[in-house]
Enzyme design. Structure first.
Site, mmCIF file in Angstrom:
data_model
loop_
_atom_site.group_PDB
_atom_site.id
_atom_site.type_symbol
_atom_site.label_atom_id
_atom_site.label_comp_id
_atom_site.label_asym_id
_atom_site.label_seq_id
_atom_site.Cartn_x
_atom_site.Cartn_y
_atom_site.Cartn_z
ATOM 1 N N GLU A 100 -42.297 -1.322 0.712
ATOM 2 C CA GLU A 100 -43.154 -1.548 1.882
ATOM 3 C C GLU A 100 -43.008 -3.010 2.267
ATOM 4 O O GLU A 100 -43.604 -3.888 1.648
ATOM 5 C CB GLU A 100 -44.610 -1.199 1.555
ATOM 6 C CG GLU A 100 -44.845 0.274 1.260
ATOM 7 C CD GLU A 100 -44.615 1.170 2.472
ATOM 8 O OE1 GLU A 100 -44.624 0.636 3.609
ATOM 9 O OE2 GLU A 100 -44.449 2.386 2.301
ATOM 10 N N CYS A 134 -49.185 -7.179 7.366
ATOM 11 C CA CYS A 134 -47.763 -6.831 7.550
ATOM 12 C C CYS A 134 -47.501 -6.090 8.854
ATOM 13 O O CYS A 134 -46.387 -6.111 9.359
ATOM 14 C CB CYS A 134 -47.260 -6.021 6.354
ATOM 15 S SG CYS A 134 -48.106 -4.446 6.107
#
Length: 346
Positions: A100, A134
């Site tokens: 991720e 993010c």
């Protein structure tokens, strides 16, 4: 291996999926958030036996040692640069991974958007956690016809959310470290702030900043910002926006604000990205019914909800055959085997 920006949620969320799938877990928290790690370690040790779930606290040396172990699976959340190191280490032992990562997630505001609502939702998505998210919008494309109106609404939203001096607001987030703080300060030189730009060095805070007159080749556009700075670009044709985004690595998220189905379709069908929203930001990560993950440089694999269970399981295919009868034509000694197989295949 969990990151520092959401040190509790991004540690526990994948761990829940791993436990649900019947695994044991070694959890490595970030060394940048030692206080949270200490609390998390105490919590986990009070709930789980150490041979079921255990914490491995420490710095990069601990991560390096862990990556040398023959784990069945590695789940990593963090930067692209460190993700490459994790994948290289995993490849040496053929350990599967979920990565991720991140990247520069674009946000597009077309001229037919609900400007007031778009402004509030972009400010929310970009400056939550001081931009250390993010999937935060990393840079903004706004149609030239609505640039002034959108930026004015964004200034109003920033003031509404964080007050007239956000860098003095105790509820506005800090930058995690001196190194990251200095890196972000240097980006302020890459354009002209339409709002923001103020900083508090004693508390590592930078006010929400919209940066105008930014060049494509400036440092702020060469890496994920991961802070409260939003470069702004204008456009007249959606095609040029699509081409510019296509020229960059595939982002983790993409956001488009429009009420025109054709513009929406052109953006969503022309661009590859991990996930995103139409007329919102961040909210695709909030639903457990959608898999969350990147594509290309922004990540490998996905999780959330049932997809977390799938990530941490292996589908074991087994045929249990009957002993009551046997098809003789399957064997090479059968005289008519080939003819029978041809009939079946027809």
């Amino acid at each position: 291996i969990a990151p520092w920006n959401y040190p509790l949620q991004l540690a526990l969320s994948p761990m829940i999926g791993a436990i649900a799938a019947g695994n044991t877990v070694v959890l490595k928290p970030s060394e940048y958030t030692p206080a949270v790690s200490a609390v998390l370690s105490k919590l986990i040790s009070s709930v789980f036996p150490s041979d079921y779930v255990t914490m491995a606290e420490g710095g990069p040396d601990i991560s390096t040692a862990l990556l040398q172990q023959p784990f069945d699976y590695i789940f990593f959340t963090g930067s692209v640069a460190v993700g490459k190191i994790v994948m290289e280490a995993a490849a040496k032992q053929l350990v599967p991974v979920t990565l991720e990562l991140g990247g520069k997630s674009p946000c597009i505001v077309h001229k037919d958007a609900d400007i007031q609502l778009a402004a509030k939702r972009i400010v929310f998505g970009k400056f939550t956690n001081a931009g250390q998210t993010c999937i935060a919008p990393d840079y903004l494309f706004v149609h030239e016809d609505i640039k002034t109106k959108l930026t004015e609404e964004m200034k109003r939203a920033i003031s509404e959310f964080y007050g007239p001096q956000p860098e003095q607001n105790p509820q506005y987030g800090k930058i995690v470290s001196e190194r990251h703080y200095q890196r972000l300060l240097s980006f302020l030189n890459d354009g002209v702030p339409l709002t923001g730009g103020q900083s508090d060095p004693d508390h590592h805070k930078i006010a929400p900043t919209i940066l105008d007159q930014v060049k494509d080749d400036s440092p702020v556009m060469q890496e994920e910002i991961f802070g409260p700075i939003l470069p702004l670009f204008t456009y007249s044709d959606i095609g040029e926006v699509i081409e510019k985004i296509q020229s960059r690595p595939k982002p983790l998220a993409l956001y488009v604000f429009t009420t025109n189905p054709e513009i929406e379709r052109a953006v969503l069908e022309s661009l590859s990205f991990g996930g995103g929203c139409v007329n919102d930001t961040l909210m695709h990560v909030a639903t457990p019914y959608l898999p969350f993950g990147g594509v290309g440089e922004s990540g490998i694999g996905s999780y959330h909800g049932f997809d977390s269970f799938n990530t941490f399981t292996h589908k074991k295919s087994v045929v249990k055959q009957t002993n009551r009868f046997d098809f003789a034509f399957r064997y090479p000694s059968s005289k008519n085997g080939l003819r029978m197989i041809r009939k079946i295949l027809k």
